[in-house]
Write a protein that holds these residues in place. Structure first.
Motif, PDB file in Angstrom:
ATOM      1  N   GLN A  73     -59.491 -52.015   8.220  1.00 23.05           N
ATOM      2  CA  GLN A  73     -60.768 -52.600   7.793  1.00 23.05           C
ATOM      3  C   GLN A  73     -61.135 -52.256   6.359  1.00 23.05           C
ATOM      4  O   GLN A  73     -61.913 -52.967   5.726  1.00 23.05           O
ATOM      5  N   ASN A  74     -60.574 -51.189   5.818  1.00 24.82           N
ATOM      6  CA  ASN A  74     -60.835 -50.840   4.426  1.00 24.82           C
ATOM      7  C   ASN A  74     -59.785 -51.403   3.474  1.00 24.82           C
ATOM      8  O   ASN A  74     -59.796 -51.100   2.280  1.00 24.82           O
ATOM      9  N   ARG A  75     -58.878 -52.210   4.025  1.00 23.40           N
ATOM     10  CA  ARG A  75     -57.848 -52.848   3.209  1.00 23.40           C
ATOM     11  C   ARG A  75     -57.844 -54.359   3.405  1.00 23.40           C
ATOM     12  O   ARG A  75     -56.866 -55.023   3.094  1.00 23.40           O
ATOM     13  N   LEU A  76     -58.929 -54.893   3.915  1.00 21.28           N
ATOM     14  CA  LEU A  76     -58.989 -56.321   4.224  1.00 21.28           C
ATOM     15  C   LEU A  76     -58.969 -57.168   2.960  1.00 21.28           C
ATOM     16  O   LEU A  76     -59.736 -56.939   2.024  1.00 21.28           O
ATOM     17  N   LEU A  77     -58.099 -58.164   2.963  1.00 21.34           N
ATOM     18  CA  LEU A  77     -58.142 -59.186   1.928  1.00 21.34           C
ATOM     19  C   LEU A  77     -59.266 -60.163   2.224  1.00 21.34           C
ATOM     20  O   LEU A  77     -60.000 -60.020   3.211  1.00 21.34           O
ATOM     21  N   ARG A  78     -59.415 -61.166   1.389  1.00 21.91           N
ATOM     22  CA  ARG A  78     -60.553 -62.076   1.507  1.00 21.91           C
ATOM     23  C   ARG A  78     -60.579 -62.793   2.849  1.00 21.91           C
ATOM     24  O   ARG A  78     -61.620 -62.915   3.478  1.00 21.91           O
ATOM     25  N   ASP A  79     -59.430 -63.283   3.305  1.00 18.24           N
ATOM     26  CA  ASP A  79     -59.360 -64.022   4.564  1.00 18.24           C
ATOM     27  C   ASP A  79     -57.903 -64.135   4.990  1.00 18.24           C
ATOM     28  O   ASP A  79     -56.997 -63.591   4.346  1.00 18.24           O
ATOM     29  N   ALA A  80     -57.663 -64.870   6.083  1.00 16.29           N
ATOM     30  CA  ALA A  80     -56.300 -65.004   6.618  1.00 16.29           C
ATOM     31  C   ALA A  80     -55.401 -65.793   5.670  1.00 16.29           C
ATOM     32  O   ALA A  80     -54.191 -65.543   5.613  1.00 16.29           O
ATOM     33  N   LYS A  81     -55.962 -66.746   4.937  1.00 18.10           N
ATOM     34  CA  LYS A  81     -55.139 -67.513   4.003  1.00 18.10           C
ATOM     35  C   LYS A  81     -54.607 -66.611   2.889  1.00 18.10           C
ATOM     36  O   LYS A  81     -53.420 -66.692   2.534  1.00 18.10           O
ATOM     37  N   GLU A  82     -55.468 -65.766   2.339  1.00 11.93           N
ATOM     38  CA  GLU A  82     -54.998 -64.862   1.300  1.00 11.93           C
ATOM     39  C   GLU A  82     -53.959 -63.896   1.858  1.00 11.93           C
ATOM     40  O   GLU A  82     -52.973 -63.570   1.182  1.00 11.93           O
ATOM     41  N   CYS A  83     -54.149 -63.459   3.095  1.00 13.26           N
ATOM     42  CA  CYS A  83     -53.169 -62.593   3.739  1.00 13.26           C
ATOM     43  C   CYS A  83     -51.829 -63.313   3.885  1.00 13.26           C
ATOM     44  O   CYS A  83     -50.763 -62.733   3.649  1.00 13.26           O
ATOM     45  N   ALA A  84     -51.880 -64.580   4.273  1.00 15.27           N
ATOM     46  CA  ALA A  84     -50.652 -65.370   4.403  1.00 15.27           C
ATOM     47  C   ALA A  84     -49.966 -65.522   3.045  1.00 15.27           C
ATOM     48  O   ALA A  84     -48.742 -65.350   2.928  1.00 15.27           O
ATOM     49  N   ASP A  85     -50.736 -65.853   2.013  1.00 15.32           N
ATOM     50  CA  ASP A  85     -50.169 -66.009   0.668  1.00 15.32           C
ATOM     51  C   ASP A  85     -49.513 -64.716   0.193  1.00 15.32           C
ATOM     52  O   ASP A  85     -48.366 -64.700  -0.272  1.00 15.32           O
ATOM     53  N   TYR A  86     -50.255 -63.614   0.306  1.00 16.42           N
ATOM     54  CA  TYR A  86     -49.750 -62.327  -0.173  1.00 16.42           C
ATOM     55  C   TYR A  86     -48.508 -61.899   0.607  1.00 16.42           C
ATOM     56  O   TYR A  86     -47.557 -61.358   0.032  1.00 16.42           O
ATOM     57  N   SER A  87     -48.510 -62.107   1.920  1.00  8.57           N
ATOM     58  CA  SER A  87     -47.397 -61.648   2.751  1.00  8.57           C
ATOM     59  C   SER A  87     -46.100 -62.370   2.397  1.00  8.57           C
ATOM     60  O   SER A  87     -45.028 -61.747   2.334  1.00  8.57           O
ATOM     61  N   VAL A  88     -46.174 -63.679   2.170  1.00  7.33           N
ATOM     62  CA  VAL A  88     -44.970 -64.426   1.797  1.00  7.33           C
ATOM     63  C   VAL A  88     -44.520 -64.034   0.396  1.00  7.33           C
ATOM     64  O   VAL A  88     -43.317 -63.790   0.158  1.00  7.33           O
ATOM     65  N   ARG A  89     -45.439 -63.935  -0.529  1.00  7.82           N
ATOM     66  CA  ARG A  89     -45.078 -63.562  -1.896  1.00  7.82           C
ATOM     67  C   ARG A  89     -44.442 -62.170  -1.936  1.00  7.82           C
ATOM     68  O   ARG A  89     -43.427 -61.942  -2.616  1.00  7.82           O
ATOM     69  N   PHE A  90     -45.003 -61.237  -1.180  1.00  8.15           N
ATOM     70  CA  PHE A  90     -44.467 -59.883  -1.131  1.00  8.15           C
ATOM     71  C   PHE A  90     -43.040 -59.890  -0.581  1.00  8.15           C
ATOM     72  O   PHE A  90     -42.133 -59.272  -1.153  1.00  8.15           O
ATOM     73  N   ALA A  91     -42.843 -60.580   0.538  1.00  4.75           N
ATOM     74  CA  ALA A  91     -41.516 -60.609   1.160  1.00  4.75           C
ATOM     75  C   ALA A  91     -40.477 -61.227   0.229  1.00  4.75           C
ATOM     76  O   ALA A  91     -39.352 -60.717   0.105  1.00  4.75           O
ATOM     77  N   VAL A  92     -40.837 -62.316  -0.443  1.00  6.88           N
ATOM     78  CA  VAL A  92     -39.891 -62.984  -1.348  1.00  6.88           C
ATOM     79  C   VAL A  92     -39.542 -62.076  -2.528  1.00  6.88           C
ATOM     80  O   VAL A  92     -38.373 -61.959  -2.919  1.00  6.88           O
ATOM     81  N   ILE A  93     -40.550 -61.424  -3.106  1.00  7.82           N
ATOM     82  CA  ILE A  93     -40.304 -60.501  -4.215  1.00  7.82           C
ATOM     83  C   ILE A  93     -39.368 -59.385  -3.773  1.00  7.82           C
ATOM     84  O   ILE A  93     -38.416 -59.025  -4.486  1.00  7.82           O
ATOM     85  N   MET A  94     -39.619 -58.835  -2.598  1.00  8.71           N
ATOM     86  CA  MET A  94     -38.785 -57.728  -2.128  1.00  8.71           C
ATOM     87  C   MET A  94     -37.347 -58.186  -1.867  1.00  8.71           C
ATOM     88  O   MET A  94     -36.389 -57.509  -2.252  1.00  8.71           O
ATOM     89  N   MET A  95     -37.180 -59.344  -1.232  1.00 14.40           N
ATOM     90  CA  MET A  95     -35.833 -59.838  -0.952  1.00 14.40           C
ATOM     91  C   MET A  95     -35.083 -60.196  -2.236  1.00 14.40           C
ATOM     92  O   MET A  95     -33.858 -60.152  -2.277  1.00 14.40           O
TER      93      MET A  95
END
Length: 253
Positions: A73-95
């Protein structure tokens, strides 16, 4: 420098980005790979064995008050869409920087009670209902397949019509018989007050390639506007390294 890498089978990362944008990890991963190159003959496999962003559309109760010791709860992004965007971008950068496996922490509801699922359940809501992040992760898995092999970053000039391309990201992978380029252009942080910003870039799709949005919906046209959500450029006949060259970047007129 002391030789520890020679005793490792896998180099493990354990990351909770909080509200940090995924792109902040690009220089850190470049440094890690550089250090590996300096101390071992071949880079060690890199796994992320625990990681998560957090973001939900529906909070468990209203008014929602964050607790002083709460984790998600202290690390919440703005909403689920931002979470989806960040999660895909993070995974692609890492791979694209040597990471072979990514293990997500939690993601599903840990309670069967209504309004008791908490905010750590970023992948499924109450009753197993898929979230936006679930849909984005599923599309990414389907696009890249089981063993994507990083081929090349999006080939781009340093500047286009006087505007820097620093805030445009793209990584191309060979995924079996097809190539997949993942590209996006997040808003500058802090936002730019003048010149080209994230909403002003177009990615020109080459012939014999198709474009899809973050959840796998086909996109019409041969010029796709880039933004916070990644898009996929897919070709069964253009090799991944060539796809990174032919997918041209252009500013919006």
């Amino acid at each position: 420098a002391s030789g520890a890498l020679q005793y490792m089978d896998v180099f493990n990362l354990h990351i909770y980005p909080g509200k940090r944008k995924p792109e902040c990890y690009v220089p850190q991963m470049e440094l890690l790979l550089k250090q590996m190159d300096e101390h071992v003959a071949e880079p060690k496999p890199i796994w992320i064995t625990e990681y998560s962003y957090y973001g939900v559309d529906q909070l468990p109760w209203e008014p929602y008050v964050r607790g002083p010791g709460g984790w998600a709860q202290n690390r919440l992004l703005r909403d689920a869409k931002e979470c989806a965007d960040y999660s895909v971008r993070f995974a692609v950068i890492m791979m694209a920087h040597g990471v072979e496996k990514i293990c997500y922490h939690c993601g599903c509801a840990m309670s069967n009670e209504v309004n008791a699922f908490g905010v750590a359940a970023w992948m499924t809501a109450y009753g197993g209902e898929p979230t936006k992040t679930y849909a984005a992760q599923a599309a990414m898995s389907n696009m890249l397949g089981a063993k994507p092999k990083f081929a090349a970053p999006l080939e781009k000039p340093e500047r286009v019509k006087g505007a820097s391309t620093d805030d445009v990201y793209g990584y191309s992978f060979q995924c079996g018989r097809r190539a997949v380029l993942v590209a996006w252009a997040p808003a500058p942080d802090p936002p730019a007050f003048a010149g080209v910003n994230s909403s002003d870039w177009l990615l020109q799709i080459p012939n014999r390639a198709d474009a899809f949005d973050i959840v796998g919906v086909p996109l019409d046209g041969k010029a796709i506007r880039l933004g916070e959500s990644p898009v996929y450029v897919v070709s069964a006949s253009i090799p991944a390294e060539e796809l990174a060259k032919r997918s041209a970047l252009a500013p919006v007129d």
